[in-house]
Write an enzyme that holds these catalytic residues in place. Structure first.
Site, PDB file in Angstrom:
ATOM      1  N   ASN A  53      -8.517  -9.751 -16.855  1.00 51.85           N
ATOM      2  CA  ASN A  53      -8.913  -8.526 -17.525  1.00 51.85           C
ATOM      3  C   ASN A  53      -8.326  -7.310 -16.820  1.00 51.85           C
ATOM      4  OD1 ASN A  53     -11.072  -7.095 -15.671  1.00 51.85           O
ATOM      5  ND2 ASN A  53     -11.496  -9.275 -15.558  1.00 51.85           N
ATOM      6  N   LYS A  99      15.700  -6.520 -12.324  1.00 54.58           N
ATOM      7  CA  LYS A  99      15.894  -5.631 -11.186  1.00 54.58           C
ATOM      8  C   LYS A  99      14.644  -5.584 -10.321  1.00 54.58           C
ATOM      9  CE  LYS A  99      17.919  -1.690 -11.669  1.00 54.58           C
ATOM     10  NZ  LYS A  99      18.223  -0.309 -12.136  1.00 54.58           N
ATOM     11  N   LYS A 180     -22.046  -6.041  -7.855  1.00 52.70           N
ATOM     12  CA  LYS A 180     -21.156  -4.878  -7.818  1.00 52.70           C
ATOM     13  C   LYS A 180     -21.392  -4.022  -9.055  1.00 52.70           C
ATOM     14  CE  LYS A 180     -16.566  -5.032  -8.585  1.00 52.70           C
ATOM     15  NZ  LYS A 180     -15.157  -5.424  -8.343  1.00 52.70           N
ATOM     16  N   LYS A 182     -20.132  -0.092 -11.099  1.00 48.02           N
ATOM     17  CA  LYS A 182     -19.128   0.944 -11.230  1.00 48.02           C
ATOM     18  C   LYS A 182     -19.706   2.305 -10.848  1.00 48.02           C
ATOM     19  CE  LYS A 182     -16.163  -1.954 -12.900  1.00 48.02           C
ATOM     20  NZ  LYS A 182     -14.968  -2.378 -12.116  1.00 48.02           N
ATOM     21  N   ASP A 212     -17.504   0.286  -7.097  1.00 44.81           N
ATOM     22  CA  ASP A 212     -16.098   0.246  -7.511  1.00 44.81           C
ATOM     23  C   ASP A 212     -15.762   1.518  -8.286  1.00 44.81           C
ATOM     24  OD1 ASP A 212     -13.569  -0.401  -8.390  1.00 44.81           O
ATOM     25  OD2 ASP A 212     -14.181  -2.153  -9.557  1.00 44.81           O
ATOM     26  N   GLU A 238     -14.887   0.357  -3.194  1.00 44.47           N
ATOM     27  CA  GLU A 238     -13.694  -0.283  -3.743  1.00 44.47           C
ATOM     28  C   GLU A 238     -12.773   0.660  -4.500  1.00 44.47           C
ATOM     29  OE1 GLU A 238     -12.617  -3.650  -7.138  1.00 44.47           O
ATOM     30  OE2 GLU A 238     -14.511  -3.790  -6.045  1.00 44.47           O
ATOM     31  N   GLU A 264      -6.384  -4.730  -6.243  1.00 45.18           N
ATOM     32  CA  GLU A 264      -6.348  -5.445  -7.516  1.00 45.18           C
ATOM     33  C   GLU A 264      -5.254  -4.935  -8.443  1.00 45.18           C
ATOM     34  OE1 GLU A 264      -9.238  -3.849 -10.845  1.00 45.18           O
ATOM     35  OE2 GLU A 264     -10.378  -4.197  -9.016  1.00 45.18           O
ATOM     36  N   ASP A 291      -4.832  -9.874  -7.251  1.00 47.67           N
ATOM     37  CA  ASP A 291      -5.186 -10.840  -8.296  1.00 47.67           C
ATOM     38  C   ASP A 291      -3.973 -11.720  -8.589  1.00 47.67           C
ATOM     39  OD1 ASP A 291      -5.718 -12.166 -10.696  1.00 47.67           O
ATOM     40  OD2 ASP A 291      -6.854 -10.502 -11.532  1.00 47.67           O
ATOM     41  N   HIS A 321      -9.503 -10.178  -7.251  1.00 53.10           N
ATOM     42  CA  HIS A 321     -10.008  -9.661  -8.520  1.00 53.10           C
ATOM     43  C   HIS A 321      -9.809 -10.724  -9.594  1.00 53.10           C
ATOM     44  CE1 HIS A 321      -8.916  -7.791 -12.443  1.00 53.10           C
ATOM     45  NE2 HIS A 321      -9.959  -7.026 -12.217  1.00 53.10           N
ATOM     46  N   GLU A 340     -14.358 -12.969  -7.188  1.00 58.60           N
ATOM     47  CA  GLU A 340     -15.154 -12.166  -8.093  1.00 58.60           C
ATOM     48  C   GLU A 340     -15.715 -13.036  -9.222  1.00 58.60           C
ATOM     49  OE1 GLU A 340     -14.734  -7.721 -10.010  1.00 58.60           O
ATOM     50  OE2 GLU A 340     -12.936  -8.963  -9.895  1.00 58.60           O
ATOM     51  N   SER A 341     -16.816 -12.585  -9.838  1.00 58.95           N
ATOM     52  CA  SER A 341     -17.386 -13.280 -10.981  1.00 58.95           C
ATOM     53  C   SER A 341     -17.867 -12.262 -12.002  1.00 58.95           C
ATOM     54  CB  SER A 341     -18.565 -14.155 -10.544  1.00 58.95           C
ATOM     55  OG  SER A 341     -19.194 -14.758 -11.657  1.00 58.95           O
ATOM     56  N   TYR A 342     -17.612 -12.550 -13.285  1.00 61.83           N
ATOM     57  CA  TYR A 342     -18.107 -11.712 -14.376  1.00 61.83           C
ATOM     58  C   TYR A 342     -19.076 -12.538 -15.222  1.00 61.83           C
ATOM     59  CZ  TYR A 342     -14.344  -8.408 -13.342  1.00 61.83           C
ATOM     60  OH  TYR A 342     -13.508  -7.508 -12.734  1.00 61.83           O
TER      61      TYR A 342
END
Length: 388
Positions: A53, A99, A180, A182, A212, A238, A264, A291, A321, A340-342
């Site tokens: 994500n 490049k 965590k 925001k 974060d 973070e 991340e 990540d 991440h 991390e875990s969501y």
């Protein structure tokens, strides 16, 4: 072993939440299926990949550049000395005629295919990815369980302090000890109220709460917030400023005594090395969050790990991440500090196996060969449809 086809598609992972920079109303991600000529139970063995994500799907780059180069490669050139698929050998083919610099969506596209190749290689070997990786790139003794924290606490329309507290209580009920949230999407006064509301749920233990900023702050704001939150003794502070503003991060680390986490949104070995050289991070307390799924894949992440070791950093200071099974396997194999875990967001790609149990913020891994998407039913259904 030969790759016979690569299928590419897009899956939505949208929601109404927002952080300090973006909302997720139109968020999606790329998925791929790499089909081999190896047969098991009458079907070809297939490796699957997707991007984490926070970055949108990269289909145009996949279709025009990355996938054609992989399919044009000599099949023998993708094999190790033992005749088995070596995903790291595909990296140079996918990056042919590119490049240096400009590490952005290109790194996402490469990372998607890289993940699928590692999934495929472990499946062909009949091993879960973490054991396959540990045997080849670790010490052969992977961690049996991995520390995980629950990431949430987003801003959302109509979300109250009680809603925020209930969300965090839900994480604790699921077995998480560290959570965590925001910050930076409101003013300091409001964010402090939000932080203190969550601390009430955590019995006042700031060491169980990470915050974060998602890169929102300038230096003055970073220092202002840092001074205000330092007494809480938080788990970490973070991605406080722009990912490439190493001087801001270095100045913050001079003034903020608690742990800082970032990385991340650094997508290459070169950017991660500049963070270590110039970002002021302290290897005794700070965390690196690169990540693998977004940063040119595990192949590049292995190079980042070598670089960190050369600079005196322990792998335990790395907590990627992403919040998904790929980085969970990597964390166990390379003995990282966690993952991390969501628990409630970014479905169907985010999260772990359907039967995964979190206890005291630790989770085990499946023994399903490869990454184990087959043990995540809703996502596996999407992946199967991609090539059926």
């Amino acid at each position: 072993m030969k790759i016979t086809a690569v299928h590419e598609g897009v899956v939505p992972i949208s929601s109404s939440i927002r952080n300090a920079w973006i909302d997720f109303s139109s968020m999606d991600c790329s998925i791929v299926a790499v089909v081999s000529d190896v047969m098991r139970d009458g079907e070809p063995v297939v490796g699957y990949g997707f991007n984490s994500n926070g970055r949108y799907s990269a289909g145009e780059i996949l279709r025009r550049r990355i996938i054609p180069r992989l399919l044009e490669a000599d099949p023998e050139a993708l094999l190790a000395e033992d005749g088995q698929l070596d995903p790291t050998r595909a990296w140079d083919f996918m990056m042919n005629n590119e490049k240096p610099g400009g590490h952005g969506e290109r790194s996402v596209a490469v990372g998607v295919v890289d993940m699928a190749l590692f999934d495929l290689a472990a499946k062909i070997a009949g091993q879960p990815l973490y054991r396959w990786l540990s045997d080849r790139y670790g010490d052969g003794r992977p961690d049996d369980e991995v520390f995980v924290y629950a990431a949430g606490g987003y801003y959302a329309p109509g979300k109250t302090l009680r809603d925020l507290q209930d969300e965090m209580k839900g994480f604790l009920d699921q077995g998480y000890r560290v959570v965590k949230m925001k910050i930076g999407g409101a003013d300091l006064t409001e964010d402090l109220k939000r932080i203190e509301a969550v601390l009430d749920v955590l019995d006042g233990d700031g060491s169980r709460l990470a915050v974060d900023v998602n890169g929102r702050f300038d230096l003055a704001t970073a220092l202002e917030y840092g001074k205000a939150i330092e007494p809480y003794g938080l788990f970490w502070y973070e991605e406080v400023g722009d990912p490439l503003d190493y001087q801001l991060n270095a100045t913050l680390c001079e003034h903020y005594r608690g742990p800082v986490a970032t990385g991340e949104n650094l997508f290459s070995l070169q950017d991660a090395r500049n963070l270590i050289r110039y970002g002021g991070l302290r290897p005794d307390r700070d965390y690196i969050q690169v990540d693998p799924a977004l940063s040119y894949g595990l192949t590049e992440y292995l190079r980042v790990q070598d670089m960190l070791k050369q600079h005196g950093w322990s792998s335990r200071r790395c907590i990627p991440h992403g919040g998904h099974q790929f980085s969970l396997h990597i964390a166990a194999a390379l003995k990282l500090g966690g993952n991390e875990s969501y628990p409630g967001e970014f479905q169907p790609t985010g999260g772990f196996a359907d039967g995964a149990v979190v206890e005291n913020s630790y989770v085990g891994l499946t023994e399903t060969p490869g990454i184990g998407f087959e043990s995540k039913a809703a996502f596996y259904e999407v992946l199967r449809a991609l090539h059926s």
